[in-house]
Write an enzyme that holds these catalytic residues in place. Structure first.
Site, PDB file in Angstrom:
ATOM      1  CB  THR A 211      -0.984  -0.022   1.201  1.00  0.00           C
ATOM      2  OG1 THR A 211      -1.935   1.022   1.044  1.00  0.00           O
ATOM      3  CG2 THR A 211      -0.286   0.145   2.551  1.00  0.00           C
ATOM      4  CG  ASN A 212      -0.406   4.733  -1.367  1.00  0.00           C
ATOM      5  OD1 ASN A 212      -1.094   5.462  -0.672  1.00  0.00           O
ATOM      6  ND2 ASN A 212      -0.874   4.164  -2.467  1.00  0.00           N
ATOM      7  NE  ARG A 213       4.063   7.831   5.337  1.00  0.00           N
ATOM      8  CZ  ARG A 213       4.636   9.028   5.480  1.00  0.00           C
ATOM      9  NH1 ARG A 213       5.559   9.412   4.612  1.00  0.00           N
ATOM     10  NH2 ARG A 213       4.302   9.827   6.465  1.00  0.00           N
ATOM     11  CB  SER A 214      -2.668   8.296   0.069  1.00  0.00           C
ATOM     12  OG  SER A 214      -3.842   9.041  -0.033  1.00  0.00           O
TER      13      SER A 214
END
Ligand code: CTP
Length: 404
Positions: A211-214
């Site tokens: 995933t990513n940090r958004s």
């Protein structure tokens, strides 16, 4: 953003009044100076003393002492913004018709500042054509009216008329103040807006994922501001954004993966006027998603590494049809921000790219503030650093101007 503002909360006599002290606390915690006015009917549900302890100010209420002899005028003059919460059908109707038969209504009538109305009542009273006529008139007069929530009513059944939770009203107040501070009024009445928010999740096996940090804060702020400005909003959010307060009336769809986001954006896009792709999409997903938890000795018996096979996800923004609506994309970059944004404008075939520098940890992902540059074919405008709600309002205002 509410710091130092003089906010007057007008409490009228509905059962939802018992939740208002909690809401008042959120305003005080945000640094606002808060004063309260109450109708006599509100006294049945909550006491002035509760508000006096919380706000440290006397409460303006019919028949009770107030430090100033012309109390309703003094309070009106002090107020930067007013919030009528809950607004009963009775107070709503009286205000629309200029009736001022109590101190709170007299104060509202003397007010020269913007008012946010938060109606809460039985669903049949909300649906009544007299109420709907009054709500329409308030909006025509330039006031902002938050839609009631749909859910369990005090009467013991589900319906539209509930007062939204205090954290949702708090979001609405921030969006309201932001909208009223814009140099040009923003009205999205009649516009259908599709917004995506949050980082996607790509499963590797039942317990692991990429995933990513958004956080989704930027996209949800856009959805909330657009709804308060009168837009008909559809929010496709990822599971990252589930905990963020969303205003009533917004149609919410929740997805996890890039493929699900792709499918929902394509399913929703056809009748929209504005499409804003603020979600942070994982560019790759696992070539093979394991049905069972992967075991480390499955990959190497000698303590060596693991190589994951990834395949590319679709570029959702590039693949969306562009005819008949205004399309906005985002570009999160760590260097050459404007240059890459200009390239993305052309490559993705969109009308505007909102570019931000995510190398600065104090803005961008997960923070409440943001600083962005709006890049269109003819213009590059860098907005000042501000709250994500402020950025959202400025993006929508720029879209409204550029769309004409
Ligand atoms: N986007 C998308 N689908 C993808 C990747 C990105 O729809 N698979 C959208 C994002 O929502 C954003 C815009 O495209 O509105 C730009 O996203 P960004 O991650 O900055 O760019 P990429 O196209 O992924 O390019 P790169 O990672 O090379 O910068």
């Amino acid at each position: 953003m509410l710091k130092g503002l003089n906010l007057t909360v007008v409490v009228t006599g509905g059962i939802a009044a018992y939740k208002v002290p909690d809401f008042v606390r959120t305003l005080i915690k945000a640094g606002a100076n808060v004063r309260v006015a109450m109708t006599e009917a509100a006294l049945q549900f909550v006491t002035p003393f509760t508000f006096e302890v919380l706000t440290k100010y006397a409460v303006l209420v019919e028949g009770q002492d107030y430090p100033d002899p012309v109390a309703h005028i003094a309070l009106a003059d002090w107020t930067d913004y007013a919030i009528v919460v809950p607004t009963t059908a009775n107070t709503l109707g009286k205000y629309v018709h200029g009736i001022a038969d109590n101190e709170a209504l007299s104060m509202l009538l003397a007010l020269n500042s913007p008012i946010l109305f938060v109606p809460a009542m039985n669903e049949k009273m909300w649906a009544n054509q007299a109420t709907q006529r009054n709500v329409a008139q308030l909006r025509l007069d330039g006031h902002i009216v938050l839609e009631p929530d749909t859910g369990f009513l005090a009467e013991g059944y589900e319906g539209k008329g509930r007062m939204p939770a205090p954290d949702v009203i708090f979001q609405a107040v921030q969006a309201f103040v932001t909208l009223k501070r814009l140099p040009q009024p923003l009205s999205l009445s009649g516009d259908r807006i599709l917004v995506s928010a949050g980082g996607t999740t790509e499963k590797l096996d039942p317990v692991r994922f990429l995933t990513n940090r958004s956080s989704g804060k930027m996209g949800v702020a856009i959805a909330n501001v657009a709804a308060l400005a009168g837009g008909d909003v559809t929010l496709v959010r990822t599971n990252h954004a589930i905990g963020l307060p969303v205003l009533p009336g917004i149609h919410i769809i929740t997805v996890e993966s890039a493929q699900e986001l792709h499918d929902q954006m394509h399913a929703q896009v056809s009748d929209k006027d504005i499409v804003i792709m603020s979600a942070a999409v994982s560019d790759y997903r696992a070539a093979n998603q394991a049905d069972q938890k992967m075991k480390k000795n499955q990959f190497s018996s000698d303590g060596g590494g693991l190589t994951l096979a990834l395949v590319k996800n679709p570029d959702i923004l590039a693949s969306l049809p562009k005819e008949g609506h205004y399309t906005v994309g985002f570009a999160a970059e760590t260097q050459d921000v404007i240059h890459y944004a200009q390239q993305k404008l052309v490559k993705k075939g969109v009308n505007m790219i909102v570019a931000n520098d995510v190398s600065d940890q104090t803005i961008g992902f997960n923070s409440d503030d943001n600083q962005v540059t709006l890049v269109t074919a003819d213009d590059t405008v860098t907005l000042e650093r501000q709250s994500k709600i402020g950025v959202a309002a400025n993006i929508l205002a720029a879209v409204q101007t550029d769309k004409k």
